[in-house]
Design an enzyme around this catalytic site. Sequence first.
Site, short mmCIF file in Angstrom:
data_model
loop_
_atom_site.label_atom_id
_atom_site.label_comp_id
_atom_site.label_asym_id
_atom_site.label_seq_id
_atom_site.Cartn_x
_atom_site.Cartn_y
_atom_site.Cartn_z
CG ASP A 8 -1.74 1.22 1.38
OD1 ASP A 8 -2.34 1.64 0.37
OD2 ASP A 8 -1.81 1.77 2.50
CG ASP A 10 -1.18 7.79 0.79
OD1 ASP A 10 -0.09 8.33 0.51
OD2 ASP A 10 -2.20 7.92 0.09
#
Length: 177
Positions: A8, A10
């Site tokens: 992922d 952020d």
Amino acid sequence: MQKCAFFDRDGVINQDNGYVYKIEDFIFCDGLFPLLKTLKAQDYLLLVITNQSGIARGYYSESDLNALHQYMQDCIYTQCGFTFDRIYHCPHLPSQNCDCRKPKTGMIESACKDFNIDLTQSFFVGDKITDMQCAQNAHINGRFLLGDAQVSDNSLKNVQKITTLHQLHSIIKNITL
């Protein structure tokens, strides 16, 4: 077939300060570069799988996102001598019910079409439950949940909580999925 480390963005690659799209707001998470170097040395494909609804919300454009990702890749290249192999993003709102937004598996399915990935030898590192749901829905064996998120969903299996990327790095040095 190739093993893959899915990331992922952020909260994993960079600090999550809410809709990060400006270079001056992009701060790498501590421990990322040594982790990436170890993974590359272990022949992992390195992919980013990120929801970016700020585009649909009108906070930033695709070109803003592309510029930020180019900056991210340039910094990683400077530190490591390589970049992420590919970045996949979903620009949609949750309400748009698209196939690419995590926890759905559209971005991982696209990655599997683009690369010869062995999901049973791969892992996903994320900081939200939707990341872990996406990994489980795609049948990715390794699931690492970074940070404070709690696994309260009883249907989630084999999620390993980690507090830092340094902790994940220690695990990865000796991992056999």
